[in-house]
Design an enzyme around this catalytic site. Structure first.
Site, short mmCIF file in Angstrom:
data_model
loop_
_atom_site.label_atom_id
_atom_site.label_comp_id
_atom_site.label_asym_id
_atom_site.label_seq_id
_atom_site.Cartn_x
_atom_site.Cartn_y
_atom_site.Cartn_z
N HIS A 1 0.83 -1.21 0.00
CA HIS A 1 0.00 0.00 0.00
C HIS A 1 0.87 1.26 0.00
CE1 HIS A 1 -3.48 -2.54 1.19
NE2 HIS A 1 -2.64 -3.09 2.06
N GLU B 1 -0.59 0.22 -4.51
CA GLU B 1 -1.77 -0.60 -4.73
C GLU B 1 -1.92 -0.87 -6.22
OE1 GLU B 1 -5.20 0.98 -2.73
OE2 GLU B 1 -4.43 0.32 -0.80
#
Length: 240
Positions: A159, A195
């Site tokens: 992330h 992501e």
């Protein structure tokens, strides 16, 4: 080395369903020889609900899924697994539970020695590396050590977020936090997976897949950006 890893930054991409953004990579990775996958849902509290979500997805891809929390003997389940998938959630909770059930060394053996394919997503990707020191999660529980399974000799930050030049937030950026990690001696390289990014490891070859760039941090050097298709094989032999 028989190592085969599919390390996903995130399970859900904005606007898409669970694992939808990487489902073709999953099919290509597990192939037709694997028919059942052992799912490890320890990163979330509601393991039944998590297993249901994962089971539905993998069945839609043609695989049966067994959740380790339903097995009478977790170690035995790992020893019999055709393939392993560890999902996301809280990395500290995940690692602690893996140690509680004596699974860290068992998973490492199955993957590195027996060639069992390993897929991780988010927290599941974190625990595949040297340590969980570069996770984004809060330490809601305390594992006996931050040392992880060690399937690769570097760390990953799933992330990964770029600095927003328009933000008024005065806390550390993700880049600054990773640089702080590298202020400590003998810390391994860190691959920031945005992501949509996926890292495929096959033996001593590592390739960036997915739709977004990755940011690589090597201690003592400026961060570098890498596009999908980038060869990260050097990270598998470079422990600095």
């Amino acid at each position: 080395m028989k190592r085969r890893l599919l390390l996903v930054s995130n399970s859900t991409l904005h606007g898409e369903g669970y694992l939808q953004h990487c489902q073709q990579h999953i099919r290509d990775f597990f192939g037709e020889k694997v028919t059942r996958i052992l799912f490890i849902p320890y990163a979330l509290h509601d393991r039944d609900a998590y297993a249901k979500t994962a089971r539905q997805k993998f069945q839609s891809l043609g695989y049966e899924l067994d959740s380790i929390h339903e097995a009478p003997n977790p170690v035995d389940a790992v020893r019999k697994a055709q393939g392993i998938f560890i999902g996301g959630g809280n990395t500290f909770r995940l690692l602690k539970t893996l140690y509680d059930h004596n699974l860290v060394s068992e998973i490492k053996k199955r993957v590195l020695e027996d060639g069992v394919p390993y897929m991780g997503s988010s927290a599941g990707t974190n625990v595949s590396t040297v340590s969980i020191c570069t996770t984004n999660d809060m330490p809601i529980v305390c594992p006996p050590t931050l040392t992880a399974i060690g399937l690769v000799p570097f760390n990953i930050n799933p992330h990964y977020l770029d600095t927003d030049p328009n933000s008024r937030h005065m806390g550390e950026t993700r880049e600054q936090r990773i640089m702080q990690y590298h202020e400590e001696p003998d810390t391994p390289s860190v691959l920031g997976l945005r992501e949509g990014s996926v890292l495929l490891v096959e033996g001593n070859k590592a390739t960036l897949l997915g739709t977004t760039n990755a940011c690589l941090f090597i201690r003592g050097k400026p961060a570098t950006q890498h596009e999908p298709g980038a060869d990260f094989s050097f990270l598998l032999t470079d422990t600095n």
